[in-house]
Design an enzyme around this catalytic site. Structure first.
Site, PDB file in Angstrom:
ATOM      1  N   ASN A 150       0.809  -1.225   0.000  1.00 17.60           N
ATOM      2  CA  ASN A 150       0.000   0.000   0.000  1.00 17.60           C
ATOM      3  C   ASN A 150       0.841   1.273   0.000  1.00 17.60           C
ATOM      4  OD1 ASN A 150       0.741  -0.616   2.659  1.00 17.60           O
ATOM      5  ND2 ASN A 150      -0.992   0.488   3.513  1.00 17.60           N
ATOM      6  N   GLU A 248       4.338  -3.613  12.348  1.00 14.55           N
ATOM      7  CA  GLU A 248       3.245  -2.638  12.291  1.00 14.55           C
ATOM      8  C   GLU A 248       2.155  -3.299  11.472  1.00 14.55           C
ATOM      9  OE1 GLU A 248       0.648  -0.335  11.282  1.00 14.55           O
ATOM     10  OE2 GLU A 248       2.103   0.481   9.879  1.00 14.55           O
ATOM     11  N   CYS A 282      -2.998   1.935   6.770  1.00 13.22           N
ATOM     12  CA  CYS A 282      -3.121   1.488   8.154  1.00 13.22           C
ATOM     13  C   CYS A 282      -3.626   2.605   9.042  1.00 13.22           C
ATOM     14  CB  CYS A 282      -1.781   0.959   8.656  1.00 13.22           C
ATOM     15  SG  CYS A 282      -0.423   2.054   8.327  1.00 13.22           S
ATOM     16  N   GLU A 460       8.949   2.955  15.010  1.00 16.13           N
ATOM     17  CA  GLU A 460       9.678   3.261  13.784  1.00 16.13           C
ATOM     18  C   GLU A 460       9.828   4.783  13.657  1.00 16.13           C
ATOM     19  OE1 GLU A 460       9.173   0.548  10.432  1.00 16.13           O
ATOM     20  OE2 GLU A 460       7.123   0.259  11.133  1.00 16.13           O
TER      21      GLU A 460
HETATM   22  P1  NDP Z   1       0.346  -9.526   4.210  1.00 17.42           P
HETATM   23  O1  NDP Z   1       0.517  -9.381   5.659  1.00 17.42           O
HETATM   24  O2  NDP Z   1       0.055 -10.864   3.651  1.00 17.42           O
HETATM   25  O3  NDP Z   1       1.662  -9.017   3.435  1.00 17.42           O
HETATM   26  C1  NDP Z   1       2.595  -8.067   3.919  1.00 17.42           C
HETATM   27  C2  NDP Z   1       3.997  -8.494   3.504  1.00 17.42           C
HETATM   28  O4  NDP Z   1       4.345  -9.714   4.159  1.00 17.42           O
HETATM   29  C3  NDP Z   1       4.152  -8.774   2.015  1.00 17.42           C
HETATM   30  O5  NDP Z   1       5.447  -8.418   1.600  1.00 17.42           O
HETATM   31  C4  NDP Z   1       3.957 -10.268   1.953  1.00 17.42           C
HETATM   32  O6  NDP Z   1       4.489 -10.844   0.792  1.00 17.42           O
HETATM   33  C5  NDP Z   1       4.722 -10.692   3.192  1.00 17.42           C
HETATM   34  N1  NDP Z   1       4.377 -12.006   3.706  1.00 17.42           N
HETATM   35  C6  NDP Z   1       3.207 -12.686   3.579  1.00 17.42           C
HETATM   36  N2  NDP Z   1       3.298 -13.879   4.200  1.00 17.42           N
HETATM   37  C7  NDP Z   1       4.536 -13.961   4.735  1.00 17.42           C
HETATM   38  C8  NDP Z   1       5.221 -14.949   5.489  1.00 17.42           C
HETATM   39  N3  NDP Z   1       4.642 -16.091   5.839  1.00 17.42           N
HETATM   40  N4  NDP Z   1       6.482 -14.708   5.861  1.00 17.42           N
HETATM   41  C9  NDP Z   1       7.081 -13.538   5.538  1.00 17.42           C
HETATM   42  N5  NDP Z   1       6.495 -12.569   4.806  1.00 17.42           N
HETATM   43  C10 NDP Z   1       5.224 -12.773   4.418  1.00 17.42           C
HETATM   44  O7  NDP Z   1      -0.738  -8.510   3.749  1.00 17.42           O
HETATM   45  P2  NDP Z   1      -1.555  -8.538   2.371  1.00 17.42           P
HETATM   46  O8  NDP Z   1      -0.769  -7.822   1.381  1.00 17.42           O
HETATM   47  O9  NDP Z   1      -2.005  -9.926   1.993  1.00 17.42           O
HETATM   48  O10 NDP Z   1      -2.832  -7.742   2.801  1.00 17.42           O
HETATM   49  C11 NDP Z   1      -3.832  -8.385   3.574  1.00 17.42           C
HETATM   50  C12 NDP Z   1      -4.367  -7.437   4.616  1.00 17.42           C
HETATM   51  O11 NDP Z   1      -3.319  -7.031   5.490  1.00 17.42           O
HETATM   52  C13 NDP Z   1      -4.916  -6.138   4.090  1.00 17.42           C
HETATM   53  O12 NDP Z   1      -6.202  -6.261   3.614  1.00 17.42           O
HETATM   54  C14 NDP Z   1      -4.798  -5.260   5.299  1.00 17.42           C
HETATM   55  O13 NDP Z   1      -5.875  -5.507   6.162  1.00 17.42           O
HETATM   56  C15 NDP Z   1      -3.520  -5.731   5.953  1.00 17.42           C
HETATM   57  N6  NDP Z   1      -2.363  -4.889   5.577  1.00 17.42           N
HETATM   58  C16 NDP Z   1      -1.971  -3.916   6.417  1.00 17.42           C
HETATM   59  C17 NDP Z   1      -0.946  -3.070   6.053  1.00 17.42           C
HETATM   60  C18 NDP Z   1      -0.502  -1.992   6.933  1.00 17.42           C
HETATM   61  O14 NDP Z   1      -0.070  -0.950   6.467  1.00 17.42           O
HETATM   62  N7  NDP Z   1      -0.517  -2.195   8.225  1.00 17.42           N
HETATM   63  C19 NDP Z   1      -0.276  -3.168   4.766  1.00 17.42           C
HETATM   64  C20 NDP Z   1      -0.754  -4.254   3.953  1.00 17.42           C
HETATM   65  C21 NDP Z   1      -1.755  -5.060   4.361  1.00 17.42           C
HETATM   66  P3  NDP Z   1       3.555 -11.072  -0.508  1.00 17.42           P
HETATM   67  O15 NDP Z   1       2.630  -9.929  -0.589  1.00 17.42           O
HETATM   68  O16 NDP Z   1       4.522 -11.099  -1.611  1.00 17.42           O
HETATM   69  O17 NDP Z   1       2.875 -12.375  -0.283  1.00 17.42           O
END
Ligand code: NDP
Length: 483
Positions: A150, A248, A282, A460
């Protein structure tokens, strides 16, 4: 394929074990590019090289490090238009937001460039006569950065810049949905005067390469931004190696609108907070806690404002809200719309999939009315252009509703009453609190983070980042008597 974008492994740009395509969520016929997926062997190789590179980086003088960070930041700011366009093209936020994000990412680097020169320790006399104590911070070692889609450039930058500033090597696993911004930032970093392998890019899915990265004993610290379930999994993996972790993980931020608020200001803060970045922040204002005395007037203007928002292609002139990032996110958002209605909330506007001349993941900004704090739409992070109005009868009730959440990243109040603003500021259980300002939008030189399910580990940004990216060494020195 010759134009596949590569990973940076142990200082070399390498093809991976597979490739993925990246498409523009504003127009699915637009292929942003093909991106290599790093293999497990490549990850291990780059982690080993990172350790060697970190030892070399530690010997660089602070002015040399400062020059590296300053060059990265200056280039990001100078290329904000170009890289912001790329970011908006792959992520879907309007161009002004994309450009702003890249510029802000540059500011993280220039801020931490200056911090390279400001690393002061402490000293003390020992309780033992003739002994002096020197307390200083040292790099943690190899830092894994796992960033979301995002804010693909800014979030990564607020982790990478302090990691490098405080002397660490970085292995970066960006979100696979936004790899183009990751490659662009890596190209800038790789050109700098840094040891070979100090900085690595390992694109690939979270469940494969991400999981392997967080399980690796070669990693000394993990900084993660993303969802709560993934964060908890990362923390479990990290503890097996006693790896330091900072996370976070989103929120359910509330904006309280009091009966003495400037109505137009409150509506504009709510619209920007709820629908900026298509609600995928977020810090988004996903709960609007509104005093009954101003409720009807506020809602009328809020709904009119949401209906008037121009949804469109991220790069089109006049677009105020772009598409959501992916098909999966869109279907989850629409499921939340159905859920809200089934829970008894009134959908006053929006929340519909939109057809556009080009095929993309478009939906209209939605406002729920007559909602309660127990509804799932008010308890779960939706990460959608959806917001809920909760009507309250008093300031005290507003504060209690704001705090009625498992999360705790940001909260805000709109009021002209100093006593209410002060009481709110001191009693809202969030890491960030705002008065007559949006819940989204923070500075870079001060701490950022939350409470509850929103954050785990040290804060952070700003100088607070030193807590995570360094470890403290206490030295005892007995100089003896001069001969
Ligand atoms: P994720 O938590 O799945 O992804 C965040 C990051 O973690 C990405 O780089 C992802 O890689 C990576 N990741 C996923 N699984 C693993 C793992 N097992 N080990 C290490 N790294 C991992 O979020 P999503 O993108 O799927 O979004 C889902 C929901 O999460 C959103 O709808 C929102 O509610 C929340 N979110 C919150 C954010 C914030 O700013 N706090 C930001 C993004 C999401 P990859 O994407 O390549 O699988």
């Amino acid at each position: 394929m010759s134009d596949v974008k590569l990973n940076l492994i142990a200082g070399e740009w390498l093809a991976g074990e597979a490739e993925i395509e990246n498409r523009n969520p504003s127009d699915l016929s637009d292929l942003v590019g093909m991106f290599a997926q790093a293999s497990a062997d490549q990850l291990d190789a780059t982690l080993h090289q990172a350790r060697r590179a970190q030892a070399e980086w530690a010997t660089y003088g602070m002015e040399r490090k400062q020059a590296v960070l300053m060059a990265i930041g200056t280039e990001l700011m100078a290329r904000a238009e170009e890289l912001g366009t790329l970011l908006s093209r792959e992520e879907g936020k309007p161009l002004a937001e994309g450009k702003g994000e890249v510029y802000r990412a540059g500011q993280f680097f220039t801020y931490y460039a200056a911090e390279c020169l400001r690393q002061l320790g402490e000293n003390a006399d020992s309780v033992r006569p003739g002994v002096e104590i020197d307390v200083r911070r040292e790099a943690v070692g190899v830092v894994a950065v796992i960033s979301p889609w995002n804010f693909p450039t800014a979030t990564a930058s607020w982790k990478i810049a302090p990691a490098l500033c405080y002397g660490n090597a970085v292995v970066w696993k960006p979100a696979n949905i936004t790899p183009a911004s990751a490659v662009a930032l890596t190209e800038i970093i790789a050109r700098q005067d840094i040891p070979k392998g100090l900085f690595s890019l390992v694109m690939g899915s979270g469940s494969s390469i991400g999981q392997r990265l967080v399980e690796s004993p070669l990693v000394n610290a993990i900084s993660f931004t993303g969802s709560v379930p993934v964060g908890k999994g990362i923390a479990s993996a990290a503890i097996q190696n006693l790896t330091k972790v900072q996370m976070e993980m989103g929120s359910k931020n509330a904006l309280a609108v009091m009966d003495d608020a400037d109505l137009d200001l409150a509506v504009s803060l709510a619209l920007g907070g709820a629908f900026g970045g298509t609600g995928q922040k977020c810090t988004a204002s996903s709960r609007l806690v509104v005093h009954a005395a101003i409720h009807d007037a506020f809602v009328e203007k809020l709904v009119a404002g949401a209906q008037a928002m121009k949804v469109g292609h991220a790069l089109a002139e006049g677009t105020q809200m772009g598409p959501v990032v992916s098909a999966q996110q869109l279907s989850e958002n629409l499921a939340y719309v159905d859920l809200g209605k089934s829970e008894g909330a009134e959908l006053a506007c929006g929340g519909q999939r939109l057809e556009m001349p080009q095929d993309g993941f478009y939906m209209s900004p939605g406002v729920f009315l007559n909602t309660t704090t127990t509804m799932r739409i008010n308890r779960e992070e939706m990460f959608a252009p959806l917001t809920s109005v909760i009507k309250v009868g008093s300031f005290d009730e507003a504060l209690s509703v704001v705090n009625d959440t498992n999360f705790g990243l940001t909260s805000g109040i709109v009021t002209r009453n100093l006593a209410r603003a002060t009481h709110f500021r001191r009693n809202a259980r969030t890491g960030v609190v705002t008065v007559n300002l949006p819940t989204a939008g923070t500075d870079y030189h001060v701490p950022f983070g939350g409470r509850g399910d929103s954050s785990y580990g040290p804060r952070e940004q700003g100088r607070a980042a030193a807590e995570f990216y360094t470890t403290v060494k206490t030295a005892y020195i007995s100089a003896g008597a001069p001969q």
